[in-house]
Write an enzyme that holds these catalytic residues in place. Structure first.
Site, PDB file in Angstrom:
ATOM      1  CG  HIS A 187      16.906   4.375   8.732  1.00 16.24           C
ATOM      2  ND1 HIS A 187      16.737   3.219   7.997  1.00 16.24           N
ATOM      3  CD2 HIS A 187      17.471   4.000   9.918  1.00 16.24           C
ATOM      4  CE1 HIS A 187      17.170   2.187   8.713  1.00 16.24           C
ATOM      5  NE2 HIS A 187      17.626   2.629   9.863  1.00 16.24           N
ATOM      6  CG  HIS A 243      15.407   4.124   2.024  1.00 10.85           C
ATOM      7  ND1 HIS A 243      15.378   2.885   2.622  1.00 10.85           N
ATOM      8  CD2 HIS A 243      14.997   3.909   0.758  1.00 10.85           C
ATOM      9  CE1 HIS A 243      14.979   1.972   1.751  1.00 10.85           C
ATOM     10  NE2 HIS A 243      14.725   2.573   0.604  1.00 10.85           N
ATOM     11  CG  HIS A 284      22.429   3.728  11.404  1.00  6.11           C
ATOM     12  ND1 HIS A 284      22.909   2.495  11.019  1.00  6.11           N
ATOM     13  CD2 HIS A 284      21.112   3.529  11.687  1.00  6.11           C
ATOM     14  CE1 HIS A 284      21.941   1.604  11.069  1.00  6.11           C
ATOM     15  NE2 HIS A 284      20.830   2.210  11.467  1.00  6.11           N
ATOM     16  CD  GLU A 285      18.630   6.004  13.511  1.00  6.94           C
ATOM     17  OE1 GLU A 285      17.614   5.987  12.786  1.00  6.94           O
ATOM     18  OE2 GLU A 285      19.015   5.009  14.158  1.00  6.94           O
TER      19      GLU A 285
END
Length: 696
Positions: free
Chosen positions: A482, A485, A478-479
Site C-alpha cells: 500500500h 502504491h 502487504h502493508e
C-alpha cells in the site's frame, strides 16, 4: 465529494530531490532498541508530521481554521472564473486543503497516545466534515463544474486524467443529491447524516461483548471467559480454543441476536437503499460499484456464483478432511459445525507441516525484513528506503520510525512513518493511512506524499531484536505494498493519489507483495538467523507455502459466502425476508455448513460499514494480483523491466485511470469473469516448488 477517502505519471519538469546526508540504512533504523530512544532535542518543539501548528493539541483548531479560510477563498475563485482545465485544478486544491487536515486528524484521533490530541483531532474531523457537507450542497460550486462537463469542446480538450478527476468530483456531488430539487436535496442530506450515525453505532455494536448468566454455562468451561459477578462476558468467538464446548458456547453466545443491533442494521440497509434510489440508482450496490473493476452487481454475483461452483468439490473435500480430524479427537461428537474449521484446519497444518512459528522467528528480525524490502524495491523499481531522524515533536511516540523513499534518478519520492510497535490503547490493526496526498502544485513543485503504516509488533529488548512470525512478515510486506502504491504515483491531482482508487483495485499492490513474501528467491536475500547468520533453509519456506493451501478452498468459500451476503443485503429492496433468514439461506447456498438457530452473524459483520457492497473486492483483487505475479514476476521476481512496466501501467496512475484499463494495460488483455475465477482456483493447486526456483 471533496474529501472522499478513495481507497499515483508526471516526471518531466519535476524538481529532483537529491540524496541527503541525514539518511541512514533502513535496517539500522529498526535494530535500535525502541524504548527510550531520544528524539532530536535541538531547537524548538516542532509539530506532528512537520506541520508547525500541531506542536500542541490546540494547533488543530488553528490548522482547521486556516483550511476553512482557504476553502472559502477557493470556492469564490472557482465560481467566478470561466470553465476550463483550471477549474479542475482549483477543485483539487480545495480538496487538498481539507484533506490535509482531515486525513491527518483521522489518524491522530485513533493513534495518538495523548487524550488531548485525540480529542482535538476528533473535533477537527467534525469541523471539516461540516464544511464538506456545506460544499456538497453548494449549488453554485456544483454549477461551476457542471458548466465545464457540459461543454463538449472543452471536455474533449482535457487530458484523460483531468477529465476523469472532473467526472469523479461530479460523481461525488451527485451521489449527495445536489442535482435534485431543494426538497429532495434536503432529504439526501438528511439520509447521509442518518447513514453516518447508523454506521458509527452499528460498528460499535459489532465489537460489543455479550453476557450470559454464569449458571447457564457448564462450570468447567467458565474460566475460559471473563467473569463479571453473576455473569460471564464473551467478547469473541474463541476460534482457537481446543475445547469444542468452549468454541460452541462462544459462537452461540457472541452471535446471539441483539434487538438494538438488528434494528440498526435494518435501518442502515434501508437508508442506503433510499439514498441510492433518490440519486438515480436502482440499488445501493449499483451506486457503490460505479467505476470499479467489476462495474456492476450483476458482474459481482456472476463472479461469486462461478467461483462458488468451481470451489464446491474442493470445499467438500476440505470439510471431509476437517471432519476426519474432529472425529479422530472427538469421536462422540464428529458433526462439523461453523465453529470448527479454524481450529481443526490449524491442527491439520501442524500435523502435516512442521511450521511452528518459533522455528521461523529467529530468521525474520524486523531490521532484516526491512532491508529485504529495500533490496527488492531497489532491484525492481530503483527505489531505496532510508531511515531519517525525525525532528522534535514530529512523531507521536518515540518508537515511530521515519523512512525516506528515494528513487535512484528521481530523488526523494515521499515519506513513510512506521508506527510498528505495540503500546497501550493502540488499535490492534495493521493498516495504511494517507496523511498527505501527492499532487503537482501551481509552482511546478511536487507535493510529496506522506503515509503511516501501523502494525502491532513486539518491542525489541536488550538482547533480542524484534522478531516476526511468518504471518507478521507477510503482513509487513502487504502493508508496504500500500505504501509503495502511495509513493510511486506521480498524479497531477491529490484526489486520485496512491490508494485513492476503487476498492477492488486498491488491494492489488498489497496482495501482490504477499507473493514476493512467499517466494524463496526473495526470502533468501534477507532471512538470516539473527544470531548465527544462517540462511533460512529452502525446505522451511516450501513447507510454509504448502501449509497455506491446507483447507484453502474452504477458507475461500467462506469469503464467497460473506461477499454474496453483502451483495444481497445491498441489492433489491425491500429485502425478500429478514436479514437473519437471508443469512441462513445464503450460508446454505454458498458455504455448506449448517446455520445455527438463534444466531445472527450478520450483526458482527463490521465490514458492512466500510465495505458495503464491496466485500467481494478482496477476492477480485487477489485474482488480479495473481495474474500480475504470473505475467510479470513468477519467472524472475527481480525483473527490473517488469517492475518498471508495473509502475508505468498500474502504480503511477493511482485512481486517475479506470482500473480495468490499468489491468488491461499491464496484462495485455482484458480479463473476463472466468479468468478471475480460474486464476483463484488454480492458485489452490499451485505447487510453490514450481516457481520457488533454486537461486544457485
Amino acid at each position: 465529494m471533496l474529501c472522499a477517502r478513495r481507497l499515483a505519471g508526471l516526471r518531466a519538469g519535476l524538481r529532483v530531490r537529491r540524496v541527503s546526508t541525514r539518511w541512514s540504512p533502513v535496517g539500522a533504523a529498526f535494530t535500535v532498541q525502541p524504548q527510550g530512544r531520544r528524539l532530536d532535542p535541538s531547537g524548538e518543539r516542532g509539530g506532528l508530521f512537520g506541520v508547525p501548528e500541531l506542536s500542541a493539541p490546540e494547533g488543530f483548531r488553528v490548522a482547521q481554521e486556516k483550511a476553512l479560510r482557504k476553502t472559502e477563498q477557493l470556492v469564490k475563485r472557482v465560481c467566478a472564473m470561466p470553465p476550463g482545465p483550471r477549474t479542475v485544478l482549483i477543485f483539487d486544491e480545495l480538496s487538498d486543503s481539507l484533506c490535509r487536515v482531515a486525513d491527518l486528524a483521522d489518524f491522530v484521533k485513533i493513534a495518538h497516545p495523548e487524550a488531548a490530541f485525540r480529542e482535538a483531532a476528533e473535533e477537527a474531523c467534525r469541523s471539516i466534515g461540516t464544511m464538506v457537507e456545506k460544499l456538497n450542497t453548494n449549488v453554485e460550486l456544483y454549477q461551476s463544474l457542471q458548466r465545464l462537463l457540459a461543454d463538449k469542446k472543452l471536455v474533449d480538450s482535457l487530458d484523460p486524467e483531468t477529465r476523469r478527476v472532473a467526472e469523479l468530483f461530479m460523481f461525488d456531488f451527485e451521489i449527495s443529491g445536489i442535482h435534485l430539487d431543494r426538497e429532495k436535496r434536503k432529504r439526501a442530506v438528511d439520509l447521509n447524516v442518518k447513514i453516518l450515525d447508523l454506521s458509527s453505532a452499528f460498528l460499535m455494536g459489532t465489537h460489543f461483548p455479550s453476557t450470559i448468566e454464569k449458571h447457564l454455562l457448564p462450570e468447567h468451561i467458565r474460566h475460559h471467559f471473563q467473569l463479571a459477578g453473576d455473569h460471564v462476558v464473551v467478547d469473541g468467538l474463541h476460534a482457537e480454543a481446543s475445547d469444542d464446548l468452549v468454541r460452541e458456547a462462544a459462537y452461540k453466545i457472541f452471535l446471539y441476536p441483539n434487538a438494538g443491533q438488528l434494528k440498526r442494521l435494518e435501518e442502515l440497509l434501508s437508508s442506503r437503499d433510499l439514498l441510492a434510489k433518490l440519486v438515480g440508482y436502482p440499488t445501493y450496490s449499483h451506486r457503490a460499484l460505479q467505476g470499479t473493476i467489476a462495474q456492476s452487481p450483476e458482474t459481482v454475483m456472476e463472479f461469486l456464483e462461478k467461483l462458488s461452483d468451481k470451489l464446491s468439490e474442493r470445499t467438500m473435500k476440505d470439510f471431509e478432511m476437517i471432519r476426519g480430524m474432529k472425529m479422530k479427537l472427538n469421536p462422540q461428537n464428529s458433526e462439523l459445525m461453523p465453529w470448527d474449521p479454524p481450529y481443526y484446519s490449524g491442527l491439520i497444518r501442524a500435523e502435516r507441516f512442521n511450521i511452528e512459528p518459533s522455528l521461523y522467528c529467529p530468521f525474520f528480525s524486523l531490521g532484516a525484513c526491512m532491508e529485504g524490502l529495500s533490496l527488492l524495491f531497489n532491484r525492481l523499481l530503483g527505489v531505496s528506503l532510508y531511515g531519517e531522524q525525525p525532528a522534535r515533536g514530529e512523531v507521536w511516540s518515540e518508537d515511530v520510525r521515519k523512512l525516506a523513499v528515494v528513487h535512484e534518478s528521481e530523488g526523494l519520492l515521499g515519506y513513510i512513518y512506521c508506527d510498528f510497535f505495540q503500546r497501550a490503547d493502540k488499535p490492534h490493526q495493521d493498516c495504511h493511512f494517507t496523511i498527505r496526498g501527492g499532487r503537482l502544485k501551481e509552482s511546478g513543485d511536487y507535493q510529496l506524499p506522506v503515509v503511516v503504516l501501523m502494525l502491532n509488533l513486539p518491542h525489541s529488548s536488550r538482547n533480542l531484536p524484534t522478531l516476526l512470525t511468518p504471518g507478521m512478515m507477510e503482513n509487513l510486506f502487504h502493508e508496504m505494498g500500500h505504501a509503495m502504491h502511495s509513493m510511486l504515483g506521480r498524479t497531477r491531482y491529490q484526489h486520485v493519489t496512491g490508494t485513492r482508487c476503487p476498492t477492488d483495485f486498491a488491494e492489488v499492490p498489497s496482495i501482490l507483495m504477499e507473493y514476493f513474501a512467499n517466494d524463496y528467491r526473495v526470502v533468501h536475500q534477507f532471512a538470516r538467523h539473527y544470531q548465527t547468520g544462517q540462511l533460512l533453509p529452502r525446505n522451511m519456506v516450501s513447507r510454509l507455502c504448502e501449509s497455506k493451501k491446507v483447507c484453502a478452498a474452504a477458507d475461500m468459500q467462506l469469503q464467497v459466502f460473506y461477499a454474496a451476503l453483502d451483495q444481497i443485503y445491498h441489492g433489491k429492496h425491500p429485502l425478500r425476508s429478514s436479514t437473519t433468514d437471508i443469512l441462513r439461506d445464503t450460508q446454505e447456498r454458498f458455504y455448506g455448513l449448517p446455520y445455527v438457530p438463534n444466531t445472527a452473524w450478520q450483526l458482527r459483520f463490521s465490514h458492512l460499514v466500510g465495505y458495503g457492497a464491496k466485500y467481494y473486492s478482496y477476492l477480485m483483487s487477489r485474482a488480479v494480483a495473481s495474474m500480475v505475479w504470473r505475467e510479470c514476476f513468477q519467472q524472475d521476481p527481480f525483473n527490473r523491466a517488469a517492475g518498471e512496466r508495473y509502475r508505468r501501467e498500474m502504480l503511477a496512475h493511482g485512481g486517475g485511470r479506470e482500473p480495468i484499463l490499468m489491468v488491461q494495460g499491464l496484462l495485455q488483455k482484458r480479463p473476463s469473469v472466468d479468468d478471475f475465477v480460474n486464476t483463484l482456483v488454480s492458485d489452490l493447486d499451485l505447487d510453490f516448488e514450481t516457481f520457488l526456483m533454486d537461486s544457485t
